[in-house]
Design an enzyme around this catalytic site. Structure first.
Site, PDB file in Angstrom:
ATOM      1  CE1 TYR A 119      -3.722  -2.331   0.201  1.00  0.00           C
ATOM      2  CE2 TYR A 119      -2.937  -2.987   2.368  1.00  0.00           C
ATOM      3  CZ  TYR A 119      -3.779  -3.167   1.293  1.00  0.00           C
ATOM      4  OH  TYR A 119      -4.690  -4.187   1.297  1.00  0.00           O
ATOM      5  CB  ILE A 120       3.676   2.456   1.640  1.00  0.00           C
ATOM      6  CG1 ILE A 120       4.467   1.194   1.939  1.00  0.00           C
ATOM      7  CG2 ILE A 120       2.673   2.757   2.742  1.00  0.00           C
ATOM      8  CD1 ILE A 120       5.209   1.230   3.267  1.00  0.00           C
TER       9      ILE A 120
END
Length: 899
Positions: A119-120
């Protein structure tokens, strides 16, 4: 076993096993030190950090990459799984230097973890691309599986290990290098290159305060103390705005609640309002001092932490213990070497470009390409071109090789047909200019390196100013600031003290970390740690909480010496003592005992009445004894003889005054604390009722007591002094409402302690320009009367500019358009008053006084009888202009005592 194999030797097998363990252990220890835990001195990176940065460089296309993809790419070089790579990339990303990050990367202040790697996103920062990577100056090696190449170390042109900090635990070895400030590191490198001294101190992303008194350059044996920033919102609320390094808001709050549950501090509740900025609100219990609570938070919670740095880096495949200054010098030397190497490479590239441009121009403009049309073989072509270049070879910096000629043969006809000699000359001119610049930089490599670090500050220094305030911490005495969470009881007959004897005599409130001092009737003294119940000896005369180094609590004692039968008196303080050890305050003889005892908080000396036995042969069997006639000595001193006769009874007669005088108080500006140790600014000698006046830069004043637990914010304090109710405060301030300047002088008319009073106008633009608490201040003012007029400078005596008014008065308006600067000069020396009247009065005898009674305006007469002489004293009030100055004058309606 020995029966089956007669050649079996268990000793030999044990030796083999020992050798194997030694070999494997050393290999493992060496591997962990070199490949896992300790950073390299060249680039300041651990292997996992270096490999993930290298993987990011290979993936770099200017766009963000999923961290999960970066972890997968890094595993081509790092054989230890994805967990260590993920932790390393989050750790680097949170430090906001080498990586540009996107998404939820957690928060080092709150301890929140980053989101999952899928997600990053991340990419290399411009700073990392500039200082870490250069294909030509990098030393390469094969990866662990031989499929890829990876850098041995990155050619870092910045002390990364000092900026980011590092911590690692190896086998029998650990390293802990604290982070430092980006701008200060660049400036230190510049100073080193200029052969100037420099100092480096830690700086943390969490802010807070740091005491570097024992930093020891970050080497072994040093120690750093770190504190949270705690501000007083009001008398019932404290606010934590910054936290110490290595803590989180959660751990801070947990430690505060734990200290409250243990009774060390008294609070109602704690609120965590942390969002963009840290904000922890601490609501205090009623009647709780904010100053003492702040000290208690530092003493009993994670609001104060200490760290012992231990700088270890790998140099030449060996761990070395260095100081941060030595690491910076080594890094700066490497930066200079790398920059020099890059310039040398660039110089070679420019010279080659110039050579080829010259060859190309000669080849085309001299139409050498036409001479090769008749050649039948390729070798003949090479020879023809070489012959055509022969007249020009002497102008080249090196010999022309076959490879150079081959490049000329690759020139296309289209380029030859469109060749522009002027553009070629312009290109060669630019190359020559750049070459001259490179050569100048090589000849002045130190200057070039200094400019490199200065450019780093200019390009990347914004927003990287120091966050942690460097200061000094006063030592917090835990026993003094601990909240009273227990009650001290005593069984005097049985000889027990403690907080569990709730059916016995209550003595005082105390805390569970206090020591208790005990005096017994047999003349024994001891100090014990408070417990639920502890035996200290029967016939207890006195017990209380023991305050170490308390020189003002004086014990007055009269004791009977069992050997001689004589009675002695002594006065002493107990400042330091060994716990659980008995001391004699008598001469130590058998049957010695204490006849009279008193403990005096401020050194008071009372008078007692001593009754001798009826059988004694003394002429005077009842007499008074005044303790003020005794000097304060050591507790082991014998004391003064009171009487050689037997004493029947000793009774208290009258209370006395303190014989200690006032307390000398100093103020340490750096700490914002009071002390008795002669550190900082001397404030004066303080009696029991004296106060301290604090004038703040905000235009407020406050009266406080002189307790050593008081806190004063040195950033806000303008003036601090011993309060004198007859001395006026002088100030000049700007009125933000009326947009003009005012001067005022006023007396402090309030008496409330620990409350601030605003003495300038209540406007957000109102500000103090000058404050003085001198009796006759003088100032130098630089001002403009009109907006377009020239600046003028004048000297003024403030007392001649305005009279003393009330503290709420606006003051007199100053007719200046702008005050540029105000300097406070040395105050005017007071002229000594004419003492002729005083001297003449003192020389008068009683007859002169009677003759001049009307002239001197005698208001009344009071007779004071002395027990021995029956002398008369006459109190005469002098006219106000003739009142004497100094010691003999009274406070109000000054009177002079005359014989």
């Amino acid at each position: 076993m020995s029966d089956e194999n007669p050649n079996y030797d268990p000793t030999q097998q044990n030796e083999v096993i020992d050798d194997m363990f030694e070999k494997y252990f050393l290999e493992y220890a060496s591997y962990v030190i070199l490949e896992r835990a300790v950073p390299a001195g060249e680039d300041g990176l651990k292997p996992v950090q270096r490999r993930l940065l290298h993987a990011l460089k290979e993936m770099d296309d200017g766009r963000f990459n999923k961290v999960a993809n970066v972890i997968g790419s890094t595993m081509q070089f790092h054989p230890h799984g994805d967990a260590s790579i993920g932790d390393a990339i989050v750790n680097i990303g949170q430090k906001e230097l080498l990586l540009d990050i996107q998404g939820n990367w957690g928060d080092i202040r709150t301890g929140d973890s980053a989101a999952a790697p899928r997600y990053i996103e991340v990419r290399l920062s411009k700073f990392a691309l500039e200082v870490l990577f250069n294909e030509d100056t990098t030393e390469w090696q094969m990866s662990y599986d031989g499929r890829k190449r990876e850098p041995v170390t990155l050619p870092a042109k910045f002390p990364l290990v000092l900026e980011m900090g590092v911590e690692g635990i190896a086998v029998g070895l650990s390293t802990k290098i604290l982070p430092h400030n980006f701008i200060e590191l660049c400036n230190a490198s510049i100073k080193y290159l200029k052969k100037e001294p420099f100092e480096l101190y830690p700086d943390f992303l969490t802010g807070g305060q740091v005491d570097v008194s024992n930093y020891n350059d970050g080497a072994r044996g040093g120690k750093v103390k770190m504190r949270a920033k705690i501000v007083e919102v009001d008398k019932k609320t404290l606010k934590i705005t910054e936290i110490p390094f290595s803590t989180t808001t959660g751990s801070i709050i947990e430690s505060i609640i734990k200290a409250n549950d243990a009774g060390k501090i008294k609070i109602k509740k704690v609120e965590d309002n942390t969002a963009r900025d840290v904000e922890i609100l601490i609501h205090l219990a009623p009647n709780t001092s904010t100053d003492i609570t702040i000290d208690a938070l530092y003493a009993f919670t994670n609001c104060e932490m200490s760290v012992s740095p231990n700088a270890v880096v790998i140099i030449d495949q060996k761990p070395r213990f260095l100081g941060v200054s030595e690491i910076l010098r080594s890094s700066t030397d490497q930066t200079l070497f790398l920059l020099k190497r890059e310039l040398q490479i660039r110089k070679a590239e420019l010279m080659e470009k110039l050579l080829y441009s010259s060859l190309e121009k000669i080849f085309i403009e001299n139409r050498i390409y036409r001479d090769i049309e008749e050649c039948e073989t390729f070798d003949a072509v090479i020879e023809t071109i070489d012959a055509g270049l022969e007249p020009f070879k002497k102008d080249f910096y090196r010999e022309i090789t076959r490879e150079d000629i081959l490049r000329l043969t690759e020139i296309r006809i289209k380029r030859i047909s469109k060749f522009d000699g002027f553009k070629a000359d312009e290109l060669m001119r630019r190359l020559e200019e750049e070459l001259l610049e490179v050569e100048d930089n090589l000849n002045n490599i130190v200057r070039y390196t200094v400019n490199f670090f200065a450019d780093l500050i200019k390009k990347y220094g914004k927003g990287r100013e120091r966050r942690t305030e460097i200061t000094q911490f006063g030592e917090v005495q835990a026993a003094i600031v601990a909240a009273n969470n227990q009650k001290l009881y005593v069984d005097k007959v049985g000889g027990f003290v403690g907080y569990g004897l709730k059916k016995d005599e209550f003595i005082m409130e105390c805390s569970d970390i206090d020591d208790i001092i005990v005096f017994r009737a047999d003349g024994k003294l001891s100090v014990v740690k408070i417990q639920e119940k502890v035996f200290v000896g029967k016939d207890i005369l006195y017990c209380a909480v023991f305050r170490k180094n308390d020189e003002r609590r004086i014990y007055n004692v009269i004791y009977l010496d069992g050997k001689t039968g004589r009675t002695f008196a002594k006065r002493f303080a107990v400042t330091g003592i060994t716990r659980d050890k008995e001391y004699d305050i008598t001469k130590g003889s058998p049957r010695s005992k204490i006849l009279y005892f008193s403990a005096n908080e401020n050194g008071e000396a009372e008078t007692v009445t001593i009754n001798l036995t009826a059988s004694s042969t003394a002429k005077k069997k009842i007499f008074d004894f005044d303790f003020s006639e005794l000097l304060i000595k050591n507790r082991s001193a014998m004391g003064n003889l009171v009487t050689k006769y037997s004493v029947r009874k000793i009774a208290f007669k009258t209370a006395g005054k303190s014989t200690l005088g006032g307390v000398d108080i100093w103020y340490t500006t750096a700490l914002g604390r009071l002390n008795k140790d002669e550190h900082g600014q001397y404030l004066g000698n303080f009696g029991a009722t004296d106060k301290i006046l604090v004038i703040y830069k905000t235009g407020e004043y406050e009266l406080t007591n002189f307790e050593l637990t008081n806190h004063y914010d040195p950033r806000q304090v303008h003036t601090i002094a011993k309060f004198d109710e007859k001395r006026a405060v002088s100030c000049i301030y700007y009125d933000g409402d009326q947009k003009n300047y005012h001067i005022k002088r006023f007396l402090i008319e309030t008496s409330t302690l620990d409350k601030k009073f605003l003495f300038i106008t209540d406007h957000n633009r109102s500000e103090i320009l000058m404050v003085s608490y001198e009796k006759k201040p003088r100032i130098e003012v630089k001002f403009k009367k009109l907006r377009k007029s020239d600046a003028e400078t004048s000297l003024f005596k403030v007392e001649e500019m305005i009279e003393v008014k009330g503290w709420k008065a606006l003051g007199n308006k100053l007719v200046y358009d702008k005050i540029i600067d105000i300097k406070i000069l040395e105050p005017e020396i007071e002229e000594e008053e004419d003492e002729d009247v005083e001297e003449s009065v003192l020389e008068m005898n009683n007859e002169d006084i009677e003759e001049n009674e009307e002239e001197l305006n005698v208001e009344g007469e009071e007779e004071i009888k002395d027990a021995d002489t029956e002398k008369k004293f006459t109190n005469i009030e002098l006219p106000s202009e003739d009142k004497p100055k100094g010691g003999e004058a009274a406070h109000d309606g000054e009177q002079l005592g005359l014989f």
